[in-house]
Design a protein around this motif. Structure first.
Motif, PDB file in Angstrom:
ATOM      1  N   THR A 155     -42.786 -36.831  36.929  1.00  0.00           N
ATOM      2  CA  THR A 155     -44.184 -36.715  36.510  1.00  0.00           C
ATOM      3  C   THR A 155     -44.571 -35.249  36.383  1.00  0.00           C
ATOM      4  OG1 THR A 155     -45.039 -36.651  38.764  1.00  0.00           O
ATOM      5  CG2 THR A 155     -44.735 -38.838  37.757  1.00  0.00           C
ATOM      6  N   LEU A 156     -45.696 -35.006  35.737  1.00  0.00           N
ATOM      7  CA  LEU A 156     -46.215 -33.641  35.659  1.00  0.00           C
ATOM      8  C   LEU A 156     -46.519 -33.095  37.042  1.00  0.00           C
ATOM      9  CD1 LEU A 156     -48.612 -33.457  32.587  1.00  0.00           C
ATOM     10  CD2 LEU A 156     -46.417 -32.329  32.885  1.00  0.00           C
ATOM     11  N   SER A 157     -46.961 -33.964  37.920  1.00  0.00           N
ATOM     12  CA  SER A 157     -47.251 -33.515  39.280  1.00  0.00           C
ATOM     13  C   SER A 157     -45.991 -33.005  39.969  1.00  0.00           C
ATOM     14  CB  SER A 157     -47.863 -34.664  40.092  1.00  0.00           C
ATOM     15  OG  SER A 157     -49.132 -35.015  39.599  1.00  0.00           O
ATOM     16  N   PRO A 165     -51.253 -29.561  40.279  1.00  0.00           N
ATOM     17  CA  PRO A 165     -51.132 -30.324  39.038  1.00  0.00           C
ATOM     18  C   PRO A 165     -52.138 -29.891  37.970  1.00  0.00           C
ATOM     19  CG  PRO A 165     -50.927 -31.786  40.920  1.00  0.00           C
ATOM     20  CD  PRO A 165     -51.309 -30.446  41.472  1.00  0.00           C
ATOM     21  N   ALA A 166     -53.319 -29.494  38.402  1.00  0.00           N
ATOM     22  CA  ALA A 166     -54.330 -29.082  37.433  1.00  0.00           C
ATOM     23  C   ALA A 166     -53.887 -27.866  36.626  1.00  0.00           C
ATOM     24  CB  ALA A 166     -55.635 -28.775  38.150  1.00  0.00           C
ATOM     25  N   ALA A 167     -53.058 -27.026  37.239  1.00  0.00           N
ATOM     26  CA  ALA A 167     -52.616 -25.810  36.550  1.00  0.00           C
ATOM     27  C   ALA A 167     -51.730 -26.120  35.350  1.00  0.00           C
ATOM     28  CB  ALA A 167     -51.865 -24.906  37.527  1.00  0.00           C
ATOM     29  N   VAL A 168     -51.040 -27.256  35.408  1.00  0.00           N
ATOM     30  CA  VAL A 168     -50.137 -27.628  34.311  1.00  0.00           C
ATOM     31  C   VAL A 168     -50.913 -27.782  33.008  1.00  0.00           C
ATOM     32  CG1 VAL A 168     -48.479 -29.331  33.488  1.00  0.00           C
ATOM     33  CG2 VAL A 168     -48.619 -28.797  35.923  1.00  0.00           C
ATOM     34  N   TYR A 169     -52.119 -28.357  33.108  1.00  0.00           N
ATOM     35  CA  TYR A 169     -52.883 -28.689  31.904  1.00  0.00           C
ATOM     36  C   TYR A 169     -53.469 -27.468  31.205  1.00  0.00           C
ATOM     37  CZ  TYR A 169     -52.272 -33.498  33.352  1.00  0.00           C
ATOM     38  OH  TYR A 169     -51.722 -34.708  33.691  1.00  0.00           O
ATOM     39  N   ARG A 170     -53.327 -26.311  31.793  1.00  0.00           N
ATOM     40  CA  ARG A 170     -53.712 -25.089  31.079  1.00  0.00           C
ATOM     41  C   ARG A 170     -52.692 -24.758  29.994  1.00  0.00           C
ATOM     42  NH1 ARG A 170     -54.257 -21.594  36.572  1.00  0.00           N
ATOM     43  NH2 ARG A 170     -55.756 -22.934  37.664  1.00  0.00           N
ATOM     44  N   HIS A 171     -51.485 -25.339  30.129  1.00  0.00           N
ATOM     45  CA  HIS A 171     -50.399 -25.003  29.200  1.00  0.00           C
ATOM     46  C   HIS A 171     -49.857 -26.202  28.432  1.00  0.00           C
ATOM     47  CE1 HIS A 171     -50.095 -20.949  30.917  1.00  0.00           C
ATOM     48  NE2 HIS A 171     -50.277 -21.532  32.091  1.00  0.00           N
ATOM     49  N   PHE A 172     -49.927 -27.395  29.035  1.00  0.00           N
ATOM     50  CA  PHE A 172     -49.357 -28.577  28.398  1.00  0.00           C
ATOM     51  C   PHE A 172     -50.306 -29.757  28.536  1.00  0.00           C
ATOM     52  CE2 PHE A 172     -45.796 -25.987  29.955  1.00  0.00           C
ATOM     53  CZ  PHE A 172     -45.114 -25.771  28.754  1.00  0.00           C
ATOM     54  N   GLU A 173     -50.434 -30.540  27.452  1.00  0.00           N
ATOM     55  CA  GLU A 173     -51.330 -31.686  27.487  1.00  0.00           C
ATOM     56  C   GLU A 173     -50.742 -32.856  28.277  1.00  0.00           C
ATOM     57  OE1 GLU A 173     -52.567 -32.806  23.606  1.00  0.00           O
ATOM     58  OE2 GLU A 173     -53.505 -30.874  23.160  1.00  0.00           O
ATOM     59  N   GLY A 174     -49.419 -32.910  28.344  1.00  0.00           N
ATOM     60  CA  GLY A 174     -48.772 -34.002  29.058  1.00  0.00           C
ATOM     61  C   GLY A 174     -47.294 -33.735  29.211  1.00  0.00           C
ATOM     62  N   ARG A 175     -46.599 -34.703  29.820  1.00  0.00           N
ATOM     63  CA  ARG A 175     -45.172 -34.523  30.078  1.00  0.00           C
ATOM     64  C   ARG A 175     -44.388 -34.361  28.789  1.00  0.00           C
ATOM     65  NH1 ARG A 175     -42.280 -39.385  33.009  1.00  0.00           N
ATOM     66  NH2 ARG A 175     -42.718 -40.304  30.974  1.00  0.00           N
ATOM     67  N   GLU A 176     -44.741 -35.100  27.744  1.00  0.00           N
ATOM     68  CA  GLU A 176     -43.986 -35.002  26.497  1.00  0.00           C
ATOM     69  C   GLU A 176     -44.110 -33.619  25.879  1.00  0.00           C
ATOM     70  OE1 GLU A 176     -44.837 -38.159  23.817  1.00  0.00           O
ATOM     71  OE2 GLU A 176     -43.733 -39.639  24.999  1.00  0.00           O
ATOM     72  N   LEU A 211     -44.438 -30.874  27.567  1.00  0.00           N
ATOM     73  CA  LEU A 211     -43.583 -30.027  28.401  1.00  0.00           C
ATOM     74  C   LEU A 211     -42.111 -30.210  28.013  1.00  0.00           C
ATOM     75  CD1 LEU A 211     -43.079 -28.132  30.782  1.00  0.00           C
ATOM     76  CD2 LEU A 211     -43.357 -30.089  32.323  1.00  0.00           C
ATOM     77  N   ILE A 212     -41.690 -31.450  27.812  1.00  0.00           N
ATOM     78  CA  ILE A 212     -40.308 -31.715  27.410  1.00  0.00           C
ATOM     79  C   ILE A 212     -40.039 -31.156  26.018  1.00  0.00           C
ATOM     80  CG2 ILE A 212     -38.634 -33.534  26.894  1.00  0.00           C
ATOM     81  CD1 ILE A 212     -40.007 -35.244  29.042  1.00  0.00           C
ATOM     82  N   ALA A 213     -41.030 -31.253  25.134  1.00  0.00           N
ATOM     83  CA  ALA A 213     -40.865 -30.720  23.781  1.00  0.00           C
ATOM     84  C   ALA A 213     -40.638 -29.216  23.807  1.00  0.00           C
ATOM     85  CB  ALA A 213     -42.086 -31.054  22.928  1.00  0.00           C
ATOM     86  N   GLU A 214     -41.309 -28.523  24.700  1.00  0.00           N
ATOM     87  CA  GLU A 214     -41.096 -27.080  24.814  1.00  0.00           C
ATOM     88  C   GLU A 214     -39.712 -26.785  25.374  1.00  0.00           C
ATOM     89  OE1 GLU A 214     -41.457 -22.927  24.868  1.00  0.00           O
ATOM     90  OE2 GLU A 214     -42.334 -24.533  23.648  1.00  0.00           O
TER      91      GLU A 214
END
Length: 206
Positions: A33-35, A45-56, A58-61
C-alpha cells in the motif's frame, strides 16, 4: 525504526520510488500500500500525496525510471556490439537479461504491474526509445534481405523481445519448477540463432 532515506535532503519523491521498488521486489506490484511505501521512506502517508495521486502513479514512475535505465543499457549494448550487425543485435538480447537480473524491481514495475506504457507521455516516450534501439538493430541486420521479403523491423524486433522476455520469466528469475540445464544466455542465444537462420540472416549449421 525506518530510515528517512531521501527525506532529509529534500528528495522525498525519489525516496518514495526507492521504497516502492523494494516493496515491489518483496511483495509484487499489488502487494503493498501507499502507507507501506511511506513507512519504508520514513514519512507520513499524507506526505505521499504531495507527489503521487495513488499507488499506480508511484509504480508508473518506477517504471519510467526503469525504462530510462533499460534504454541506456540497450543503446550501449547496441553501440559496443558493433561493427558486426549480428553482434550488435545479439548484444541487445543479452542486455535484456542483464537488466532483468540487476534491476528486478524496475523490471516488475515495467512488465508485470499492469501499468500501461501510455499512462503518461513521459513513460510512453522512454518506452518507445527502448523499443527503437532493438528495431534499429533488427533493421541493420536485415538490410541484405530483398525488400519484398524483408520482415518489418518492428515485427522482427518484437519477436526477439518476446523471446527475451520468455527466457527471463521462465529461466532467469528462479521461477519454481522451471529449472533448465542451460543458462538463460545460452537459451536466448540458441533461440535467436534458430530464428535468424529461419530468416536466412545467418548461415545454417553444417
Amino acid at each position: 525504526m525506518p530510515k528517512k532515506r531521501g527525506y532529509h535532503h529534500g528528495n522525498l519523491r525519489q525516496a518514495l520510488v526507492e521504497a516502492a521498488l523494494q516493496l515491489i521486489e518483496a511483495k509484487g506490484p499489488t502487494g503493498f500500500t501507499l502507507s507501506e511505501a511511506a513507512k519504508e521512506a520514513g514519512v507520513t502517508p499524507a506526505a505521499v500525496y504531495r507527489h503521487f495521486e495513488g499507488r499506480e502513479d508511484l509504480i508508473a514512475e518506477a517504471a519510467r525510471q526503469g525504462y530510462e535505465i533499460f534504454a541506456d543499457l540497450m543503446q550501449y549494448a547496441y553501440e559496443t556490439g558493433q561493427p558486426s550487425a549480428l553482434a550488435a543485435f545479439e548484444a541487445t538480447g543479452r542486455a535484456y537479461l542483464a537488466f532483468a537480473r540487476k534491476y528486478p524491481g524496475h523490471y516488475i514495475a515495467m512488465f508485470e504491474s499492469g501499468i500501461s506504457v501510455n499512462r503518461t507521455p513521459e513513460l510512453a516516450t522512454v518506452a518507445a526509445r527502448a523499443r527503437a534501439v532493438l528495431e534499429t538493430a533488427a533493421s541493420d541486420l536485415s538490410q541484405h534481405i530483398p525488400a519484398e521479403k524483408r520482415p518489418p523491423a518492428s515485427m522482427f524486433s518484437a519477436h526477439i523481445w518476446a523471446m527475451s522476455h520468455g527466457v527471463v520469466e521462465l529461466f532467469a528469475r528462479n521461477s519454481p519448477g522451471t529449472q533448465s540445464p542451460f543458462s538463460p544466455e545460452d537459451l536466448l542465444e540458441s533461440g535467436i540463432g534458430i530464428y535468424l537462420r529461419g530468416l536466412g540472416l545467418i548461415k545454417p549449421d553444417k
